[in-house]
Design a protein around this motif. Structure first.
Motif, mmCIF file in Angstrom:
data_model
loop_
_atom_site.group_PDB
_atom_site.id
_atom_site.type_symbol
_atom_site.label_atom_id
_atom_site.label_comp_id
_atom_site.label_asym_id
_atom_site.label_seq_id
_atom_site.Cartn_x
_atom_site.Cartn_y
_atom_site.Cartn_z
ATOM 1 N N PRO A 27 0.829 -1.202 0.000
ATOM 2 C CA PRO A 27 0.000 0.000 0.000
ATOM 3 C C PRO A 27 0.865 1.254 0.000
ATOM 4 O O PRO A 27 1.933 1.285 0.594
ATOM 5 N N PHE A 28 0.375 2.294 -0.687
ATOM 6 C CA PHE A 28 1.118 3.535 -0.851
ATOM 7 C C PHE A 28 0.331 4.684 -0.236
ATOM 8 O O PHE A 28 -0.834 4.893 -0.575
ATOM 9 N N HIS A 29 0.951 5.420 0.663
ATOM 10 C CA HIS A 29 0.323 6.563 1.326
ATOM 11 C C HIS A 29 0.657 7.824 0.545
ATOM 12 O O HIS A 29 1.833 8.078 0.255
ATOM 13 N N CYS A 30 -0.362 8.596 0.188
ATOM 14 C CA CYS A 30 -0.140 9.834 -0.545
ATOM 15 C C CYS A 30 -1.356 10.737 -0.359
ATOM 16 O O CYS A 30 -2.135 10.543 0.571
ATOM 17 N N GLU A 31 -1.495 11.714 -1.241
ATOM 18 C CA GLU A 31 -2.658 12.587 -1.252
ATOM 19 C C GLU A 31 -3.269 12.520 -2.646
ATOM 20 O O GLU A 31 -2.590 12.175 -3.616
ATOM 21 N N ALA A 32 -4.552 12.853 -2.728
ATOM 22 C CA ALA A 32 -5.238 12.817 -4.018
ATOM 23 C C ALA A 32 -6.312 13.889 -4.057
ATOM 24 O O ALA A 32 -6.726 14.410 -3.019
ATOM 25 N N ARG A 33 -6.744 14.179 -5.278
ATOM 26 C CA ARG A 33 -7.905 15.057 -5.439
ATOM 27 C C ARG A 33 -8.769 14.500 -6.559
ATOM 28 O O ARG A 33 -8.266 13.909 -7.507
ATOM 29 N N ILE A 34 -10.072 14.714 -6.388
ATOM 30 C CA ILE A 34 -11.025 14.236 -7.386
ATOM 31 C C ILE A 34 -11.754 15.396 -8.062
ATOM 32 O O ILE A 34 -12.531 15.176 -8.972
ATOM 33 N N ARG A 35 -11.502 16.605 -7.616
ATOM 34 C CA ARG A 35 -12.063 17.804 -8.231
ATOM 35 C C ARG A 35 -10.955 18.821 -8.447
ATOM 36 O O ARG A 35 -10.023 18.908 -7.661
ATOM 37 N N TYR A 36 -11.075 19.618 -9.478
ATOM 38 C CA TYR A 36 -10.029 20.533 -9.927
ATOM 39 C C TYR A 36 -9.459 21.411 -8.814
ATOM 40 O O TYR A 36 -8.262 21.500 -8.645
ATOM 41 N N ARG A 37 -10.290 22.075 -8.051
ATOM 42 C CA ARG A 37 -9.811 23.003 -7.016
ATOM 43 C C ARG A 37 -9.926 22.446 -5.603
ATOM 44 O O ARG A 37 -9.786 23.178 -4.631
ATOM 45 N N GLN A 38 -10.159 21.174 -5.487
ATOM 46 C CA GLN A 38 -10.273 20.546 -4.177
ATOM 47 C C GLN A 38 -8.910 20.515 -3.492
ATOM 48 O O GLN A 38 -7.889 20.231 -4.130
ATOM 49 N N PRO A 39 -8.874 20.810 -2.190
ATOM 50 C CA PRO A 39 -7.611 20.622 -1.463
ATOM 51 C C PRO A 39 -7.190 19.151 -1.511
ATOM 52 O O PRO A 39 -8.036 18.258 -1.606
ATOM 53 N N LEU A 40 -5.902 18.917 -1.451
ATOM 54 C CA LEU A 40 -5.407 17.534 -1.437
ATOM 55 C C LEU A 40 -5.927 16.807 -0.207
ATOM 56 O O LEU A 40 -6.006 17.382 0.880
ATOM 57 N N GLN A 41 -6.270 15.524 -0.392
ATOM 58 C CA GLN A 41 -6.827 14.695 0.670
ATOM 59 C C GLN A 41 -5.922 13.483 0.882
ATOM 60 O O GLN A 41 -5.503 12.847 -0.091
ATOM 61 N N LYS A 42 -5.647 13.149 2.135
ATOM 62 C CA LYS A 42 -4.808 11.979 2.436
ATOM 63 C C LYS A 42 -5.538 10.705 2.039
ATOM 64 O O LYS A 42 -6.753 10.573 2.242
ATOM 65 N N CYS A 43 -4.760 9.757 1.490
ATOM 66 C CA CYS A 43 -5.346 8.485 1.088
ATOM 67 C C CYS A 43 -4.290 7.388 1.088
ATOM 68 O O CYS A 43 -3.099 7.648 1.205
ATOM 69 N N ILE A 44 -4.779 6.172 0.944
ATOM 70 C CA ILE A 44 -3.929 4.994 0.791
ATOM 71 C C ILE A 44 -4.362 4.312 -0.501
ATOM 72 O O ILE A 44 -5.552 4.101 -0.735
ATOM 73 N N ILE A 45 -3.388 3.971 -1.335
ATOM 74 C CA ILE A 45 -3.653 3.284 -2.596
ATOM 75 C C ILE A 45 -3.272 1.822 -2.417
ATOM 76 O O ILE A 45 -2.170 1.511 -1.954
ATOM 77 N N GLU A 46 -4.196 0.935 -2.789
ATOM 78 C CA GLU A 46 -3.947 -0.508 -2.722
ATOM 79 C C GLU A 46 -4.362 -1.136 -4.042
ATOM 80 O O GLU A 46 -5.363 -0.732 -4.631
ATOM 81 N N PRO A 47 -3.634 -2.114 -4.533
ATOM 82 C CA PRO A 47 -4.009 -2.747 -5.799
ATOM 83 C C PRO A 47 -5.227 -3.640 -5.627
ATOM 84 O O PRO A 47 -5.398 -4.290 -4.606
ATOM 85 N N LYS A 48 -6.078 -3.646 -6.629
ATOM 86 C CA LYS A 48 -7.178 -4.602 -6.669
ATOM 87 C C LYS A 48 -6.646 -5.946 -7.152
ATOM 88 O O LYS A 48 -7.095 -6.978 -6.719
ATOM 89 N N ALA A 49 -5.684 -5.881 -8.075
ATOM 90 C CA ALA A 49 -5.079 -7.094 -8.609
ATOM 91 C C ALA A 49 -4.166 -7.706 -7.551
ATOM 92 O O ALA A 49 -3.780 -7.047 -6.592
ATOM 93 N N GLU A 50 -3.805 -8.937 -7.725
ATOM 94 C CA GLU A 50 -2.933 -9.610 -6.766
ATOM 95 C C GLU A 50 -1.516 -9.062 -6.790
ATOM 96 O O GLU A 50 -0.795 -9.168 -5.826
ATOM 97 N N SER A 51 -1.130 -8.453 -7.895
ATOM 98 C CA SER A 51 0.225 -7.918 -8.027
ATOM 99 C C SER A 51 0.465 -6.805 -7.028
ATOM 100 O O SER A 51 -0.368 -5.940 -6.827
#
Length: 79
Positions: free
Chosen positions: A15-39
């Motif tokens: 898992p990778f800890h970072c920030e993301a945004r889903i709207r153009y002017r949205q402040p960055l939001q903390k998140c964790i990225i995990e693969p759906k695939a087994e890789s």
């Protein structure tokens, strides 16, 4: 998210800890990225993104863009 494109050049480990945004002017939001695939490598074709706080109106077809230390890493399409 699917159709992920990484532009940072550095390989990620999940898992990778970072920030993301889903709207153009949205402040960055903390998140964790995990693969759906087994890789556990960069080749995962779709990812689960878990935000530290609930997000409003997340809609399929929107883009999600990932950042680490204000550097854009890449993004994909919300499914």
């Amino acid at each position: 998210a699917a159709n992920i494109n990484w532009i940072s050049g550095a390989p990620l480990r999940f898992p990778f800890h970072c920030e993301a945004r889903i709207r153009y002017r949205q402040p960055l939001q903390k998140c964790i990225i995990e693969p759906k695939a087994e890789s556990q490598k960069l080749k995962a074709t779709s990812l689960n993104i878990v935000f530290s706080e609930a997000q409003r109106a997340v809609t399929p077809g929107q883009s999600i863009v990932f950042y680490k230390n204000d550097q854009m890493l890449g993004g994909g399409c919300i499914i």
